[in-house]
Design a protein around this motif. Sequence first.
Motif, PDB file in Angstrom:
ATOM      1  N   ALA A 131      29.541  23.597  17.694  1.00  0.00           N
ATOM      2  CA  ALA A 131      29.115  22.261  18.124  1.00  0.00           C
ATOM      3  C   ALA A 131      29.597  21.966  19.539  1.00  0.00           C
ATOM      4  O   ALA A 131      28.855  21.405  20.358  1.00  0.00           O
ATOM      5  CB  ALA A 131      29.636  21.202  17.153  1.00  0.00           C
ATOM      6  N   ARG A 132      30.806  22.365  19.857  1.00  0.00           N
ATOM      7  CA  ARG A 132      31.322  22.157  21.211  1.00  0.00           C
ATOM      8  C   ARG A 132      30.546  22.999  22.220  1.00  0.00           C
ATOM      9  O   ARG A 132      30.280  22.550  23.338  1.00  0.00           O
ATOM     10  CB  ARG A 132      32.818  22.456  21.265  1.00  0.00           C
ATOM     11  N   MET A 133      30.173  24.225  21.822  1.00  0.00           N
ATOM     12  CA  MET A 133      29.348  25.060  22.702  1.00  0.00           C
ATOM     13  C   MET A 133      28.015  24.377  23.008  1.00  0.00           C
ATOM     14  O   MET A 133      27.465  24.539  24.103  1.00  0.00           O
ATOM     15  CB  MET A 133      29.089  26.425  22.051  1.00  0.00           C
ATOM     16  N   LEU A 134      27.516  23.625  22.038  1.00  0.00           N
ATOM     17  CA  LEU A 134      26.239  22.928  22.214  1.00  0.00           C
ATOM     18  C   LEU A 134      26.397  21.579  22.898  1.00  0.00           C
ATOM     19  O   LEU A 134      25.432  20.835  23.044  1.00  0.00           O
ATOM     20  CB  LEU A 134      25.558  22.745  20.845  1.00  0.00           C
ATOM     21  N   GLY A 135      27.610  21.255  23.298  1.00  0.00           N
ATOM     22  CA  GLY A 135      27.841  20.039  24.064  1.00  0.00           C
ATOM     23  C   GLY A 135      28.218  18.821  23.263  1.00  0.00           C
ATOM     24  O   GLY A 135      28.282  17.705  23.807  1.00  0.00           O
ATOM     25  N   ALA A 136      28.500  18.985  21.975  1.00  0.00           N
ATOM     26  CA  ALA A 136      28.862  17.845  21.143  1.00  0.00           C
ATOM     27  C   ALA A 136      30.330  17.476  21.321  1.00  0.00           C
ATOM     28  O   ALA A 136      31.175  18.326  21.637  1.00  0.00           O
ATOM     29  CB  ALA A 136      28.575  18.145  19.678  1.00  0.00           C
ATOM     30  N   GLU A 137      30.620  16.217  21.099  1.00  0.00           N
ATOM     31  CA  GLU A 137      31.993  15.718  21.040  1.00  0.00           C
ATOM     32  C   GLU A 137      32.424  15.796  19.579  1.00  0.00           C
ATOM     33  O   GLU A 137      31.788  15.194  18.713  1.00  0.00           O
ATOM     34  CB  GLU A 137      32.037  14.276  21.535  1.00  0.00           C
TER      35      GLU A 137
END
Length: 197
Positions: free
Chosen positions: A29-35
Motif C-alpha cells: 500500500a505504501r508503494m502505491l502511495g497510500a498513507e
Amino acid sequence: MTSGARPRLVVGITGATGAAYGVQLIRRARMLGAETHLILSPAGVLNAHHELGMGRDALEREADRSYAPGDVGACVASGSFRTAAMVVAPCSMRTLAAIANGLSDNLMTRAADVTLKERRRLILMVRETPFNLAHLRNMTSVTEMGGIIFPPLPALYLKPQSIDEMVAETVERVLEMAQLPGAEPQSWQGLRPSSTS
C-alpha cells in the motif's frame, strides 16, 4: 480527504495466523502511495514475532502511523477521519465476533465499526478452519452490514512458486478490493487449448 490527497488505508493485525498478509499489505500500500495506519493487537505482536521474527517496534516502523488497541481516542476511531478502507489481516474469530456484534471495545473494533457506519470498505481476512456455526453466522452478519469476508486462499491456478508469491498475489487482490489505485492482481487468461484435443 481532499482531492489529490494520499488515500488512507487502515490495517489491523490480530493474533490469527498469517501476519505476513498484514505486513505485506502495508508495504505494498505504501508503494502505491497510500498513507497507512496500523492497529496491532497484543496477540498480533506475539504471532508476528513467532511467524516473522518481527517485534512491535519493527511492525510499527512499517506503517506511517501506528496505534495500540487501547488508544480509543486515535484519529481512526472517528468517522470524520476519512479513509479509503480498512483491512484486518489476519482477522481472528474473536475480532470477527466483536465486529459482527457491534462491540467497539477497543480501537481495532471501533475503527471497523466506523468503517461500516460510514459505508466504507471493510475487508476481513479471516483465518480459521474448519468454521463452526458461530463463525459462519458472524461472517454472514458482517456481510449483511456491508463488510467483505476475504479468506486468504491461494490462487493455485496461477502456479505460484513460493509462499511469498501466494501472499503477494492475495495482497494485490485485497488492495484492488479496497479500491486502492495501482493495485494489479493477475487476471485469469483462460485455459489454453490442449494440443492433444
